[in-house]
Design a protein around this motif. Structure first.
Motif, PDB file in Angstrom:
ATOM      1  N   GLU A  56       1.154   3.535  -4.172  1.00  0.00           N
ATOM      2  CA  GLU A  56       0.524   4.812  -4.471  1.00  0.00           C
ATOM      3  C   GLU A  56      -0.957   4.740  -4.118  1.00  0.00           C
ATOM      4  N   ILE A  57      -1.527   5.880  -3.742  1.00  0.00           N
ATOM      5  CA  ILE A  57      -2.950   5.939  -3.397  1.00  0.00           C
ATOM      6  C   ILE A  57      -3.614   7.010  -4.259  1.00  0.00           C
ATOM      7  N   ALA A  58      -4.888   6.800  -4.553  1.00  0.00           N
ATOM      8  CA  ALA A  58      -5.594   7.723  -5.441  1.00  0.00           C
ATOM      9  C   ALA A  58      -7.063   7.783  -5.074  1.00  0.00           C
ATOM     10  N   SER A  59      -7.658   8.944  -5.275  1.00  0.00           N
ATOM     11  CA  SER A  59      -9.112   9.072  -5.150  1.00  0.00           C
ATOM     12  C   SER A  59      -9.714   8.671  -6.479  1.00  0.00           C
ATOM     13  N   GLY A  60     -10.731   7.843  -6.400  1.00  0.00           N
ATOM     14  CA  GLY A  60     -11.268   7.340  -7.669  1.00  0.00           C
ATOM     15  C   GLY A  60     -12.782   7.234  -7.710  1.00  0.00           C
ATOM     16  N   ILE A  61     -13.540   8.322  -7.594  1.00  0.00           N
ATOM     17  CA  ILE A  61     -13.098   9.714  -7.706  1.00  0.00           C
ATOM     18  C   ILE A  61     -13.714  10.571  -6.601  1.00  0.00           C
ATOM     19  N   LEU A  62     -13.147  11.794  -6.413  1.00  0.00           N
ATOM     20  CA  LEU A  62     -13.845  12.847  -5.687  1.00  0.00           C
ATOM     21  C   LEU A  62     -14.668  13.623  -6.699  1.00  0.00           C
ATOM     22  N   GLN A  63     -15.960  13.765  -6.416  1.00  0.00           N
ATOM     23  CA  GLN A  63     -16.779  14.552  -7.350  1.00  0.00           C
ATOM     24  C   GLN A  63     -16.500  16.045  -7.126  1.00  0.00           C
ATOM     25  N   ILE A  64     -16.758  16.840  -8.164  1.00  0.00           N
ATOM     26  CA  ILE A  64     -16.253  18.220  -8.214  1.00  0.00           C
ATOM     27  C   ILE A  64     -17.184  19.260  -7.605  1.00  0.00           C
ATOM     28  N   TYR A  65     -18.366  18.876  -7.149  1.00  0.00           N
ATOM     29  CA  TYR A  65     -19.377  19.881  -6.827  1.00  0.00           C
ATOM     30  C   TYR A  65     -19.435  20.303  -5.360  1.00  0.00           C
ATOM     31  N   THR A  66     -19.032  19.473  -4.434  1.00  0.00           N
ATOM     32  CA  THR A  66     -19.329  19.771  -3.032  1.00  0.00           C
ATOM     33  C   THR A  66     -18.126  20.249  -2.231  1.00  0.00           C
ATOM     34  N   ARG A  67     -16.942  20.220  -2.815  1.00  0.00           N
ATOM     35  CA  ARG A  67     -15.768  20.825  -2.193  1.00  0.00           C
ATOM     36  C   ARG A  67     -15.393  22.050  -3.017  1.00  0.00           C
ATOM     37  N   THR A  68     -14.969  23.114  -2.368  1.00  0.00           N
ATOM     38  CA  THR A  68     -14.475  24.237  -3.150  1.00  0.00           C
ATOM     39  C   THR A  68     -13.186  23.798  -3.860  1.00  0.00           C
ATOM     40  N   PRO A  69     -12.819  24.451  -4.953  1.00  0.00           N
ATOM     41  CA  PRO A  69     -11.569  24.092  -5.617  1.00  0.00           C
ATOM     42  C   PRO A  69     -10.364  24.173  -4.682  1.00  0.00           C
ATOM     43  N   SER A  70     -10.308  25.214  -3.849  1.00  0.00           N
ATOM     44  CA  SER A  70      -9.176  25.349  -2.935  1.00  0.00           C
ATOM     45  C   SER A  70      -9.148  24.224  -1.906  1.00  0.00           C
ATOM     46  N   LEU A  71     -10.323  23.810  -1.426  1.00  0.00           N
ATOM     47  CA  LEU A  71     -10.368  22.701  -0.478  1.00  0.00           C
ATOM     48  C   LEU A  71      -9.922  21.405  -1.149  1.00  0.00           C
ATOM     49  N   THR A  72     -10.329  21.205  -2.391  1.00  0.00           N
ATOM     50  CA  THR A  72      -9.868  20.024  -3.122  1.00  0.00           C
ATOM     51  C   THR A  72      -8.348  20.017  -3.212  1.00  0.00           C
ATOM     52  N   ALA A  73      -7.771  21.179  -3.509  1.00  0.00           N
ATOM     53  CA  ALA A  73      -6.309  21.294  -3.595  1.00  0.00           C
ATOM     54  C   ALA A  73      -5.654  21.049  -2.238  1.00  0.00           C
ATOM     55  N   MET A  74      -6.213  21.620  -1.168  1.00  0.00           N
ATOM     56  CA  MET A  74      -5.676  21.429   0.180  1.00  0.00           C
ATOM     57  C   MET A  74      -5.736  19.952   0.575  1.00  0.00           C
ATOM     58  N   THR A  75      -6.857  19.316   0.263  1.00  0.00           N
ATOM     59  CA  THR A  75      -7.038  17.904   0.589  1.00  0.00           C
ATOM     60  C   THR A  75      -6.009  17.049  -0.133  1.00  0.00           C
ATOM     61  N   ALA A  76      -5.820  17.323  -1.420  1.00  0.00           N
ATOM     62  CA  ALA A  76      -4.834  16.571  -2.196  1.00  0.00           C
ATOM     63  C   ALA A  76      -3.432  16.782  -1.641  1.00  0.00           C
ATOM     64  N   ALA A  77      -3.108  18.028  -1.299  1.00  0.00           N
ATOM     65  CA  ALA A  77      -1.786  18.317  -0.744  1.00  0.00           C
ATOM     66  C   ALA A  77      -1.590  17.615   0.599  1.00  0.00           C
ATOM     67  N   GLY A  78      -2.654  17.567   1.399  1.00  0.00           N
ATOM     68  CA  GLY A  78      -2.571  16.883   2.684  1.00  0.00           C
ATOM     69  C   GLY A  78      -2.359  15.388   2.528  1.00  0.00           C
ATOM     70  N   LEU A  79      -3.080  14.778   1.598  1.00  0.00           N
ATOM     71  CA  LEU A  79      -2.915  13.345   1.356  1.00  0.00           C
ATOM     72  C   LEU A  79      -1.554  13.039   0.756  1.00  0.00           C
ATOM     73  N   ASP A  80      -1.062  13.950  -0.081  1.00  0.00           N
ATOM     74  CA  ASP A  80       0.278  13.755  -0.636  1.00  0.00           C
ATOM     75  C   ASP A  80       1.319  13.846   0.469  1.00  0.00           C
ATOM     76  N   TYR A  81       1.073  14.711   1.447  1.00  0.00           N
ATOM     77  CA  TYR A  81       2.010  14.876   2.565  1.00  0.00           C
ATOM     78  C   TYR A  81       2.042  13.637   3.457  1.00  0.00           C
ATOM     79  N   VAL A  82       0.857  13.160   3.871  1.00  0.00           N
ATOM     80  CA  VAL A  82       0.849  12.027   4.809  1.00  0.00           C
ATOM     81  C   VAL A  82       1.296  10.730   4.139  1.00  0.00           C
ATOM     82  N   SER A  83       1.247  10.686   2.815  1.00  0.00           N
ATOM     83  CA  SER A  83       1.686   9.485   2.098  1.00  0.00           C
ATOM     84  C   SER A  83       3.115   9.594   1.589  1.00  0.00           C
ATOM     85  N   GLY A  84       3.774  10.720   1.834  1.00  0.00           N
ATOM     86  CA  GLY A  84       5.138  10.895   1.353  1.00  0.00           C
ATOM     87  C   GLY A  84       5.222  11.024  -0.156  1.00  0.00           C
TER      88      GLY A  84
END
Length: 351
Positions: A56-84
């Protein structure tokens, strides 16, 4: 108890990733990539996803201020996709030194922002048309604040999972309560198991009282340096080697009155010691600050010593509710580091 590893964000990343296949074979469960003000974590997480198969892989951590919430969600979904489906989203507020000093973004409302970001992320992963009206985020942007052309949209792709685990980095009472209420996992730092209930118990219980049962039990992740050795001199050298790390956080991560880690050390009962470490560190006397870090604090938050002692410390962490320990193997060669991971995995197997 699961065994994870926090990767170094300041150097040696490629060498560490080259070892991950061996760590994976030795039983490593999860790898966390921090971000600080180093290389971004996302590109490195994608690199790890391609080099591993079970881990399993995890961000530890992404800070909350410089990505929009939607971009954070898109990024997480993308990483979940490429990692299965192997990704965990670790987020946190970081601190004003990094957010304002490096990014030039105002540090405000960490609690409110975190709550809203978590809500928006989960909307995105459920493929809902994102609509949110909060104190910090309005999605879509109201017409009077933009062109008026914004409309609710949902993510185009179908995420692998409609709920990606969220882990919040938190040590303050209100942040910890929020974590216990809304997140799948909690990532504290400088964790002393014998004092954890005294320092955080009330906050954890307050948050759990509001917790949605569908989130399951709160998972607790933490980081601990690891060295299993019967040699007392080696163990002492490893403990001393941890002092600069603790001094950096307790002494240097913030100004006087604005250092969350210094406040935590004080809550552990080290009021005078924490003040001394901070004074020395802020005066540029980093070596003296490191020497002033209490040895019993360093020892309590680590897994350093004989095999029997490390087993006892694992029991103490488990008793304090820890479910995953991210170890930093303190050894010279890759084979020795892999061996340490295998040994601690054996010790933790029955916890």
């Amino acid at each position: 108890m699961r065994i994870g590893m926090g990767l170094n964000y300041s150097g040696g990343f490629e060498e560490t990733v080259a070892e991950l296949a061996e760590h994976e074979a030795a039983g490593l469960d999860i790898a966390f990539v921090p971000e600080a003000y180093s290389f971004d974590a996302v590109s490195q997480l994608g690199f790890i996803a391609a080099r591993t198969s079970r881990l399993e892989i995890a961000s530890g951590i992404l800070q909350i201020y410089t990505r929009t919430p939607s971009l954070t969600a898109m990024t997480a979904a993308g990483l979940d996709y490429v990692s299965g489906g192997r990704f965990t989203l670790g987020i946190g507020a970081s601190g004003p030194q990094v957010i304002e000093g490096f990014h030039g973004v105002r540090y405000d409302g960490p609690l409110g922002r975190t709550r809203e970001i978590v809500d928006i992320c989960r909307q995105v992963w459920r493929r809902e048309k994102v609509q949110h009206s909060g104190r910090y985020y309005d999605i879509p942007l109201p017409p009077d604040q933009g062109t008026g052309l914004g409309k609710p949209l949902k993510i185009i792709n179908h995420p692998v999972r409609d709920r990606i685990p969220i882990v919040l980095a938190a040590i303050g009472p209100k942040n910890v309560a929020l974590t216990a209420e809304i997140a799948e996992g909690w990532l504290p730092i400088l964790f002393v198991p014998e004092r954890a209930h005294e320092v955080w118990g009330e906050s954890l219980e307050a948050g759990k009282a509001k917790r949605d049962p569908s989130l399951g039990e709160l998972q607790t992740y933490l980081q601990a340096s690891l060295c299993i050795t019967e040699d007392a001199d080696t163990a002492q050298a490893m403990l001393d080697g941890m002092r600069p790390f603790v001094a950096l956080y307790v002494g240097g991560m913030g100004a006087k009155g604005k250092n969350f880690y210094n406040e935590l050390a004080q809550r552990y009962g080290y009021e005078e010691e924490a003040a001394k470490v901070q004074d020395l560190y802020l005066d540029g006397k980093k070596d003296e600050a490191a020497a002033a870090v209490p040895e019993d604090l360093v020892k309590a938050m680590s897994l350093i010593g004989p095999r029997s002692y490390v087993a006892e410390r694992l029991q103490a962490f488990a008793g304090a509710g820890v479910t995953t320990i991210n170890v930093t193997p303190l050894a010279g060669t890759p084979a020795e580091r892999v061996s340490l991971v295998g040994q601690v995995k054996e010790l933790a197997a029955d916890l």
